[in-house]
Enzyme design. Structure first.
Site, PDB file in Angstrom:
ATOM      1  N   HIS A 123      -5.295  -6.011  -4.945  1.00 43.58           N
ATOM      2  CA  HIS A 123      -3.849  -5.978  -4.741  1.00 43.58           C
ATOM      3  C   HIS A 123      -3.397  -4.532  -4.833  1.00 43.58           C
ATOM      4  CE1 HIS A 123       0.203  -7.817  -4.671  1.00 43.58           C
ATOM      5  NE2 HIS A 123       0.532  -6.712  -5.340  1.00 43.58           N
ATOM      6  N   CYS A 124      -2.910  -4.000  -3.731  1.00 41.67           N
ATOM      7  CA  CYS A 124      -2.552  -2.578  -3.664  1.00 41.67           C
ATOM      8  C   CYS A 124      -1.143  -2.367  -4.204  1.00 41.67           C
ATOM      9  CB  CYS A 124      -2.653  -2.078  -2.222  1.00 41.67           C
ATOM     10  SG  CYS A 124      -2.202  -0.338  -2.040  1.00 41.67           S
ATOM     11  N   PRO A 125      -0.969  -1.553  -5.248  1.00 38.53           N
ATOM     12  CA  PRO A 125       0.375  -1.328  -5.783  1.00 38.53           C
ATOM     13  C   PRO A 125       1.263  -0.510  -4.858  1.00 38.53           C
ATOM     14  CG  PRO A 125      -1.221   0.095  -6.880  1.00 38.53           C
ATOM     15  CD  PRO A 125      -2.014  -0.828  -6.005  1.00 38.53           C
ATOM     16  N   THR A 128       2.383  -3.094  -2.332  1.00 37.85           N
ATOM     17  CA  THR A 128       2.817  -4.320  -3.007  1.00 37.85           C
ATOM     18  C   THR A 128       2.340  -5.543  -2.239  1.00 37.85           C
ATOM     19  OG1 THR A 128       4.978  -4.405  -1.915  1.00 37.85           O
ATOM     20  CG2 THR A 128       4.847  -3.166  -3.967  1.00 37.85           C
TER      21      THR A 128
END
Length: 454
Positions: A123-125, A128
């Site tokens: 999950h890429c911050p 998002t």
């Protein structure tokens, strides 16, 4: 609350960063020597910006995928064929208790998206959004064009910096004003840091694409190697939280099917032109529910390989001479029974989550007493990397009393750092034996109806 606030400003912040590095720098180059940008340089710069904006927008807004509710029920015929080979009536599957549904291979439950994501990478911050089977092609195109665009900007910046350095002895009034110089150096610093971070991420993702692994699967591969190293020290088995001996055997990663096929699968097409097309279509959800394997291992084996620390504590069978439907707490009141039940819950959770190294300390102490001065020699536990004591000390430090879900890889990463719900991955996700009874009965009926009779 803090994480939610960061997620809200992450995407606007990235858009602002792209805008800052892309457009004010072109104005800066117009006023600073050696010369303004040529038409060709302007076309390249703005073309790269358009590609970056398109691919980033797709990485943010393309849905990472949702497992169909019908998954696991449509392949009844295939289940019957596999069941005939295995002899247990069912194809090996996994069940997600939070989604209350069958989990496809390579899928993981994302704690941010609140659902199982097909072929979840992480999950890429900064988007998002999950990098998954459907979003990975857009994400790697974004990394490709961003790395290329930042490299191009770095080249243009260093031309101006080199010119300033070569003419550093000239009178100040003949050079740019302090604001332009400050702007030049701030842009260079920000661009250099961003280029380094995204360049490393791009190279890592290209490698993952070539060998067909996700970031999570890379963690799992390293975890499997650690378990193998431990098992060699203890005769090929490890002790689970319930005291059972679990055999640990080397298992090859099943989804590496060759570089060309890996790239075709990861990018969703075998057309090289489409790999770089920012408007390329998103891979279909159907292609993310099952994946071809290399055939190095038996088809009944699942990935990741068995991990003793993921298993529940299994209660011992009751004595054979005990009367039916009796138990030790039959004389307790309802309130006392509930209190005893809660105590067992707490004790069970602590035992299941107790780190491997803590469970091992007593045994190692006994070994030291028995072996005396000979203890500490190369006994195969470390596979030539670190001694048993060193690994024990290392993993005791990193466990932090949180159990084996707190295990970190060589880069200090845990599963939760990739957005995975660790509680689901380690304790609430079980294989066939822990499926709801109604689901098991339905699948067994489907399997028995499709197995050919002789």
């Amino acid at each position: 609350m803090v994480l939610s606030s960061i997620n809200q400003i992450a995407v606007p912040g990235v858009y602002l960063l792209i805008f800052f590095l892309g457009y004010p720098s072109q104005i800066l180059f117009y006023y600073i020597d050696p010369a303004p940008l040529t038409k060709t340089e302007l076309y390249i710069s703005n073309g790269a910006l358009v590609l970056i904006f398109i691919t980033y927008t797709k990485s943010v807004f393309v849905d990472p995928g949702t497992i169909p509710k019908s998954y696991g029920r449509e392949d009844e015929k295939e289940q019957g064929v596999v069941a005939e080979k295995r002899g247990d009536g069912l194809k090996r599957t996994k069940w997600c208790r939070k989604c209350n549904a069958v989990k496809p291979p390579r899928a993981h439950h994302c704690k941010e998206c609140k659902r199982c994501i097909p072929k979840m990478d992480h999950h890429c911050p900064w988007t998002t959004n999950c990098v998954s089977h459907t979003t990975f092609p857009h994400f790697i195109r974004f990394l490709c064009y961003t790395s290329s665009g930042l490299t191009w900007l770095e080249y243009l910046l260093w031309i101006r910096i080199s010119y300033l350095w070569e003419n550093r002895n000239m009178p100040a009034y003949l050079g740019p004003n302090p604001f332009l110089v400050a702007h030049l150096f701030v842009t260079t610093i920000i661009n250099s840091i961003t280029l380094f971070a995204l360049g490393v991420l791009f190279i890592r993702n290209v490698w993952c694409l070539a060998v067909n692994t996700t970031t999570i699967e890379g963690w799992e591969i390293e975890r499997h190697k650690t378990l193998l190293r431990r098992a060699r020290h203890f005769g090929g088995t490890l002790t689970g939280p319930d005291g059972s001996k679990v055999p640990i055997k080397k298992q090859e990663f099943p989804y590496d099917i060759g570089i060309w096929e890996n790239i075709k699968q990861g990018m969703g097409t075998g057309n090289p032109l489409s790999w770089f097309n920012p408007f390329a279509s998103t891979p279909s959800m159907e292609t993310g529910l099952s994946f071809p394997t290399n055939g190095f291992e038996d088809a009944s084996l699942s990935w990741p390989p068995p991990d003793p620390d993921r298993s529940y504590r299994r209660l011992p069978p009751p004595p054979t001479n005990s009367a039916a439907f009796t138990y030790a707490e039959s004389t307790l009141s309802p309130q006392e029974s509930m209190a005893a039940f809660r105590e067992r819950q707490v004790a069970d959770a602590v035992r299941r989550r107790k780190p491997f190294v803590q469970r091992l300390e007593a045994q190692l102490a006994q070994d030291r007493e028995g072996l005396g001065a000979g203890y500490g020699s190369d006994d195969g536990f470390n596979d030539g990397e670190t001694s048993g004591d060193e690994e024990l000390e290392h993993e005791t430090k990193i466990a932090d009393g949180e159990g084996e879900e707190a295990w970190r890889n060589s880069e200090g990463e845990r599963l939760k750092d990739f957005g995975v719900d660790e509680e689901i991955e380690f304790y609430d996700e079980q294989e066939d034996d822990d499926m709801p009874l109604s689901e098991l009965l339905a699948r067994r009926r489907a399997a028995s109806n499709t197995i050919p009779t002789t």
